[in-house]
Scaffold this active site. Structure first.
Site, PDB file in Angstrom:
ATOM      1  N   SER A  49      -9.044  -2.164  -2.530  1.00 19.56           N
ATOM      2  CA  SER A  49      -9.819  -0.926  -2.402  1.00 19.56           C
ATOM      3  C   SER A  49     -10.915  -0.838  -3.463  1.00 19.56           C
ATOM      4  CB  SER A  49      -8.907   0.297  -2.516  1.00 19.56           C
ATOM      5  OG  SER A  49      -8.093   0.396  -1.364  1.00 19.56           O
ATOM      6  N   TYR A  88      -3.656   0.296   7.890  1.00 20.49           N
ATOM      7  CA  TYR A  88      -4.482  -0.713   8.537  1.00 20.49           C
ATOM      8  C   TYR A  88      -4.539  -0.508  10.044  1.00 20.49           C
ATOM      9  CZ  TYR A  88      -4.447  -3.486   4.248  1.00 20.49           C
ATOM     10  OH  TYR A  88      -4.603  -3.922   2.969  1.00 20.49           O
ATOM     11  N   GLN A 106      -1.108   2.584  -6.029  1.00 18.76           N
ATOM     12  CA  GLN A 106      -2.548   2.817  -5.862  1.00 18.76           C
ATOM     13  C   GLN A 106      -3.401   2.385  -7.059  1.00 18.76           C
ATOM     14  OE1 GLN A 106      -3.274   6.749  -4.311  1.00 18.76           O
ATOM     15  NE2 GLN A 106      -3.009   6.031  -2.209  1.00 18.76           N
ATOM     16  N   ASP A 150      -4.536  -1.184  -6.654  1.00 16.28           N
ATOM     17  CA  ASP A 150      -5.120  -1.570  -5.363  1.00 16.28           C
ATOM     18  C   ASP A 150      -6.521  -2.166  -5.538  1.00 16.28           C
ATOM     19  OD1 ASP A 150      -5.990  -1.833  -2.787  1.00 16.28           O
ATOM     20  OD2 ASP A 150      -5.548   0.218  -2.181  1.00 16.28           O
ATOM     21  N   ARG A 155       0.845  -1.203   0.000  1.00 12.81           N
ATOM     22  CA  ARG A 155       0.000   0.000   0.000  1.00 12.81           C
ATOM     23  C   ARG A 155       0.870   1.239   0.000  1.00 12.81           C
ATOM     24  NH1 ARG A 155      -5.460  -0.395   3.358  1.00 12.81           N
ATOM     25  NH2 ARG A 155      -6.556  -1.326   1.632  1.00 12.81           N
TER      26      ARG A 155
HETATM   27  P1  NAD Z   1      -9.688  -2.928   6.254  1.00 16.38           P
HETATM   28  O1  NAD Z   1     -10.593  -3.502   5.220  1.00 16.38           O
HETATM   29  O2  NAD Z   1      -8.514  -3.708   6.697  1.00 16.38           O
HETATM   30  O3  NAD Z   1     -10.561  -2.580   7.565  1.00 16.38           O
HETATM   31  C1  NAD Z   1     -11.755  -1.857   7.481  1.00 16.38           C
HETATM   32  C2  NAD Z   1     -11.810  -0.850   8.625  1.00 16.38           C
HETATM   33  O4  NAD Z   1     -12.047  -1.514   9.862  1.00 16.38           O
HETATM   34  C3  NAD Z   1     -10.531  -0.045   8.808  1.00 16.38           C
HETATM   35  O5  NAD Z   1     -10.839   1.314   8.624  1.00 16.38           O
HETATM   36  C4  NAD Z   1     -10.109  -0.379  10.238  1.00 16.38           C
HETATM   37  O6  NAD Z   1      -9.521   0.735  10.896  1.00 16.38           O
HETATM   38  C5  NAD Z   1     -11.428  -0.743  10.867  1.00 16.38           C
HETATM   39  N1  NAD Z   1     -11.371  -1.502  12.139  1.00 16.38           N
HETATM   40  C6  NAD Z   1     -10.508  -2.477  12.525  1.00 16.38           C
HETATM   41  N2  NAD Z   1     -10.822  -2.903  13.773  1.00 16.38           N
HETATM   42  C7  NAD Z   1     -11.900  -2.193  14.184  1.00 16.38           C
HETATM   43  C8  NAD Z   1     -12.684  -2.183  15.356  1.00 16.38           C
HETATM   44  N3  NAD Z   1     -12.420  -2.991  16.379  1.00 16.38           N
HETATM   45  N4  NAD Z   1     -13.722  -1.306  15.430  1.00 16.38           N
HETATM   46  C9  NAD Z   1     -14.006  -0.470  14.406  1.00 16.38           C
HETATM   47  N5  NAD Z   1     -13.299  -0.438  13.258  1.00 16.38           N
HETATM   48  C10 NAD Z   1     -12.256  -1.288  13.143  1.00 16.38           C
HETATM   49  O7  NAD Z   1      -9.186  -1.488   5.822  1.00 16.38           O
HETATM   50  P2  NAD Z   1      -9.213  -0.777   4.394  1.00 16.38           P
HETATM   51  O8  NAD Z   1     -10.557  -0.226   4.159  1.00 16.38           O
HETATM   52  O9  NAD Z   1      -8.664  -1.679   3.342  1.00 16.38           O
HETATM   53  O10 NAD Z   1      -8.156   0.386   4.585  1.00 16.38           O
HETATM   54  C11 NAD Z   1      -7.990   1.116   5.734  1.00 16.38           C
HETATM   55  C12 NAD Z   1      -7.296   2.423   5.369  1.00 16.38           C
HETATM   56  O11 NAD Z   1      -6.073   2.191   4.683  1.00 16.38           O
HETATM   57  C13 NAD Z   1      -8.080   3.300   4.388  1.00 16.38           C
HETATM   58  O12 NAD Z   1      -9.048   4.066   4.971  1.00 16.38           O
HETATM   59  C14 NAD Z   1      -6.977   4.153   3.802  1.00 16.38           C
HETATM   60  O13 NAD Z   1      -6.759   5.302   4.583  1.00 16.38           O
HETATM   61  C15 NAD Z   1      -5.772   3.285   3.889  1.00 16.38           C
HETATM   62  N6  NAD Z   1      -5.373   2.888   2.531  1.00 16.38           N
HETATM   63  C16 NAD Z   1      -4.145   3.254   2.103  1.00 16.38           C
HETATM   64  C17 NAD Z   1      -3.745   2.929   0.811  1.00 16.38           C
HETATM   65  C18 NAD Z   1      -2.413   3.343   0.287  1.00 16.38           C
HETATM   66  O14 NAD Z   1      -2.097   3.093  -0.835  1.00 16.38           O
HETATM   67  N7  NAD Z   1      -1.581   3.949   1.086  1.00 16.38           N
HETATM   68  C19 NAD Z   1      -4.576   2.204  -0.023  1.00 16.38           C
HETATM   69  C20 NAD Z   1      -5.842   1.837   0.450  1.00 16.38           C
HETATM   70  C21 NAD Z   1      -6.213   2.188   1.733  1.00 16.38           C
END
Ligand code: NAD
Length: 361
Positions: A128, A222, A122, A125, A117
């Site tokens: 996402s 994450y 991106q 990805d 990530r």
């Molecule tokens: P994910 O599918 O792993 O998790 C979904 C959500 O669940 C996350 O937001 C996590 O914080 C939340 N979560 C975990 N435990 C929890 C709990 N006990 N209670 C409530 N919520 C909880 O995550 P995702 O959607 O794939 O990505 C998370 C973040 O990563 C995105 O919002 C984004 O900011 C970031 N991201 C970065 C890149 C990059 O290229 N740098 C790419 C995609 C996403």
């Protein structure tokens, strides 16, 4: 280079790894797409559309690289040969055995889940892009099943109050669920353990639910797993508030771990009859204790859905977005239409799940 696109064989899988628009773009980059006849039929992409886009219809398994959505079945595995490249959702964190079988056949396998990530990656990805589809569709499914309106209505027969929607886990899927529920006129609240998310939730016009637990953000954005004490506190706080909501969409995940258990049976019992939970973490065990993957559960009038493959229910756009991700990876691996695997490159080395020994220490 040739890229083969088989018809997906997993039950209920309607997506396809590449679509005609992308086949034509790849042709411009010197990469020929060989699609299996009817490969795109489940997603409304015809053989003629593939042909018109410059793809060839034929045996995709002869190609140097095979692009799939789902991991190969036993029969498909037999068709892969030494030195061939494979791209797809290969489940490297939960299906070690499958990855080892690919390695033992000499396949050079790239898992879409393992693409690092980083900003440069991106466009690749796929977690996402598919989470975007899931988040949107979760709300649509809830709206369809809910015995009430989502928006507020002012009618001659009086006013209808808007539905209240709670989205727990405001990552990619959760934020899309919040945006969709807002567009449909619901009053929306969001919650996540990552502190940075509060602002994102509020910028979509939703309220942030304060549950008194604040986690941390780890590598790649994450969440880390909460401690037992934090989990207990989160459950208790949520239980006190959950009865206010008509729809709860849960998306909370921690990579490689079982989904955090946020909604025990007692919390479901504090919800009103006719309300519903859509648990997008069903595949990882579910955020709700009563979730059963791909089954409808009705408990004391509350419906709990645990769909594990919503992207396949919107196969046209899910495939289009996935195809863009795959094509970005393919062009990264074969920059001028010729395969050039650079094991010093973070994306190539990170995404490859079978040839780790070739990566210099
Ligand atoms: P994910 O599918 O792993 O998790 C979904 C959500 O669940 C996350 O937001 C996590 O914080 C939340 N979560 C975990 N435990 C929890 C709990 N006990 N209670 C409530 N919520 C909880 O995550 P995702 O959607 O794939 O990505 C998370 C973040 O990563 C995105 O919002 C984004 O900011 C970031 N991201 C970065 C890149 C990059 O290229 N740098 C790419 C995609 C996403």
């Amino acid at each position: 280079m040739k890229v083969g696109v088989p018809k997906e064989t997993a039950a209920d899988e309607r997506r396809v790894a590449l679509v005609p628009e992308i086949a034509s773009r790849l042709a411009g980059a010197g990469i020929e797409v060989v699609a299996e006849p009817r490969a795109g039929a489940g997603a409304s992409f015809t053989d003629d559309a593939f042909r018109e886009a410059g793809a060839v219809l034929g045996d995709p398994w002869e190609s140097e690289l095979v692009a799939k959505v789902r991991k190969p079945s036993d029969e498909e595995l037999e068709r892969l040969r030494d030195g061939q490249l494979l791209v797809g959702f290969l489940e490297p964190l939960t299906d070690r055995e499958g990855v080892e079988r690919l390695a033992s056949r000499g396949v050079i396998a790239f898992a879409m889940e393992s693409i690092p990530r980083i900003t440069r990656a991106q466009p690749m990805d796929a977690l996402s892009s598919q989470a975007t589809v899931s988040g949107y569709k979760a709300v649509i499914v809830a709206a369809e099943r809910l015995p009430r309106f989502l928006p507020m209505l002012m009618t001659a027969a009086g006013t209808v109050a808007p539905a209240k929607v709670l989205v727990i886990g405001a990552g990619v899927a959760g934020l899309q669920a919040i945006a969709t529920a807002r567009r449909l006129g619901a009053v929306v609240s969001g919650f996540d353990v990552r502190p940075a998310v509060k602002e994102q939730v509020e910028s979509l016009g939703a309220g942030f639910l304060e549950l008194g637990v604040v986690g941390e953000e780890g590598e790649g954005g994450y969440a880390r797993e909460l401690t037992e004490e934090e989990q207990r506190r989160q459950q208790a706080e949520l239980e006190a508030r959950i009865g206010d909501f008509d729809v709860v969409v849960t998306t909370a995940l921690v990579p490689g771990r079982p989904a955090p258990r946020l909604i025990p049976r007692s919390s479901v019992e504090s919800m009103r009859p006719g309300s519903m939970i859509v648990d997008l973490a069903a595949e990882a065990g579910g955020n709700c204790e009563l979730t059963r993957a791909d089954e409808d559960v009705v408990h004391e009038g509350v419906t709990i859905l645990g769909p594990t493959n919503l992207p396949s229910t919107m196969p046209y756009h899910a495939s289009q977005l996935y195809a863009r991700n795959v094509s970005a990876l393919v062009q990264h691996l074969a920059p001028e239409g010729e395969l050039r695997l650079d094991w010093d490159d973070e994306i190539t080395a990170g995404a490859c799940v079978t040839r780790k020994e070739e990566v210099p220490a």
